[in-house]
Write a protein that holds these residues in place. Structure first.
Motif, short mmCIF file in Angstrom:
data_model
loop_
_atom_site.label_atom_id
_atom_site.label_comp_id
_atom_site.label_asym_id
_atom_site.label_seq_id
_atom_site.Cartn_x
_atom_site.Cartn_y
_atom_site.Cartn_z
N PHE A 47 0.93 3.94 -2.92
CA PHE A 47 0.67 5.35 -2.65
C PHE A 47 1.71 6.23 -3.35
CE2 PHE A 47 1.39 9.28 -0.32
CZ PHE A 47 0.11 9.79 -0.25
N TYR A 66 -10.68 -0.53 -6.50
CA TYR A 66 -10.32 0.69 -5.79
C TYR A 66 -11.24 1.86 -6.14
CZ TYR A 66 -7.88 1.70 -10.20
OH TYR A 66 -7.57 1.90 -11.53
N LEU A 96 -5.45 4.36 0.42
CA LEU A 96 -4.19 3.64 0.64
C LEU A 96 -3.57 3.97 1.99
CD1 LEU A 96 -2.58 3.92 -2.91
CD2 LEU A 96 -3.30 1.82 -1.76
N GLN A 120 0.82 -1.20 0.00
CA GLN A 120 0.00 0.00 0.00
C GLN A 120 0.86 1.26 0.00
OE1 GLN A 120 -2.68 -0.39 3.32
NE2 GLN A 120 -4.06 -1.80 2.25
#
Length: 308
Positions: A28, A177, A85, A24
């Motif tokens: 990001f 997402y 995230l 994550q």
């Protein structure tokens, strides 16, 4: 209750791209840099085209509009993705979810139509050069752009209305997402057979139809260039090569995702990254690195900025 559609679901949970904390953090950084590149690259194209009198042809007018759509397209998904995230709980409200899928399809369909118009512009410039300025005058260009946005709105409002009237009573987990029509309607607690076919015929066939029109346009262009090849045709062919790259990156994933009713794959959410993030990132690079006029105009703009 959400929008009076008798839903008990008030929010959806987005599973995102990964539940591993280390990944994550990497995602990001990647998506933050990608979003920054989309904003800076496309804004640079818009400013360059609008400030250079040499870039007043229809091709650059459409390129400006493509940059606006790219910014809008990635802005629909990227900001929430970046927030999620860094969050433990990745929830999106029902109304926010409906708004996200509306704007995603609005901008996405508008971009498909615009890419088709850009192919027609290149076809006219190469196959009918003597009539090009008369055919692609300023009024026609504005009408074509307006038609692209209007077509995108019509497509999206149909998708959204078909989705929002469905009853949602659980589960509420989306394996992606962002909110998208195929994933959301499968959470409805009613028979969606007809709805899913309507969605596939709407989104999938629009993608396929526009792609086929593009292929036919470039077939005519290549046939024309093969018969009579000049230096001007070489320049046009270079522009077309850039356009083909953009079209392939954008359309192929969309056709794969939306022309498959009743089926999903775990890799779908990763393929979505191509047309929601990767395509807007690459478009400025493709159009600038392969276009000497745009590169020269950007250097002029840079030198003017350095003076001030």
């Amino acid at each position: 209750m959400a929008l009076g559609n008798f839903s008990q679901v008030t929010e959806f949970i987005l599973l995102g791209l990964s539940d591993t904390r280390e990944l994550q953090v990497l995602f990001f950084i990647f998506f933050f840099l990608a979003y920054a590149m989309v904003l800076l690259g496309n804004l640079l194209i818009i400013v360059t085209v609008r400030t250079d009198p040499k870039l007043l042809s229809p091709m650059y007018f459409f390129l400006c509009n493509l940059s606006v759509l790219d910014i809008c397209c990635t802005s629909v998904t990227s900001p929430r993705l970046l927030v999620d995230l860094l969050s433990q709980r990745k929830a999106i409200g029902f109304e926010d979810c409906m708004a996200q899928l509306f704007f995603l399809h609005f901008v996405g369909a508008s971009e498909m139509f615009l890419l088709t118009v850009m192919a027609y512009d290149r076809y006219t410039a190469i196959c009918k050069p003597l009539h090009y300025t008369a055919i692609m005058n300023q009024r026609v260009c504005w009408l074509l752009v307006f038609a692209c946005w209007a077509g995108g709105f019509l497509h999206s409002i149909v998708q959204t209305l078909l989705t929002v009237q469905l009853p949602f009573c659980g589960p509420n987990t989306i394996d992606n997402y962002f909110c998208d029509v195929p994933l959301v309607i499968r959470l409805a607690c009613s028979d969606i057979y007809v709805i899913e076919w309507l969605m596939a015929s709407n989104s999938g066939l629009i993608s396929l139809f526009c792609f086929l029109v593009l292929v036919i346009s470039y077939t005519f262009i290549l046939a024309t260039i093969r018969v009579q090849f000049t230096e001007g045709h070489w320049k046009a062919l270079s522009t077309c090569a850039s356009h083909v790259m953009v079209v392939t990156i954008f359309f192929v994933p969309c056709i794969f995702i939306y022309l498959r009713p009743f089926s999903t794959f775990p890799s779908d959410k990763h393929i979505c990254v191509i047309y929601t993030v990767l395509s807007p990132v690459l478009n400025p690079l493709i159009y600038t690195l392969r276009n000497n006029e745009v590169k020269a105009s950007m250097w002029k703009l840079w030198n003017r900025c350095r003076v001030f």
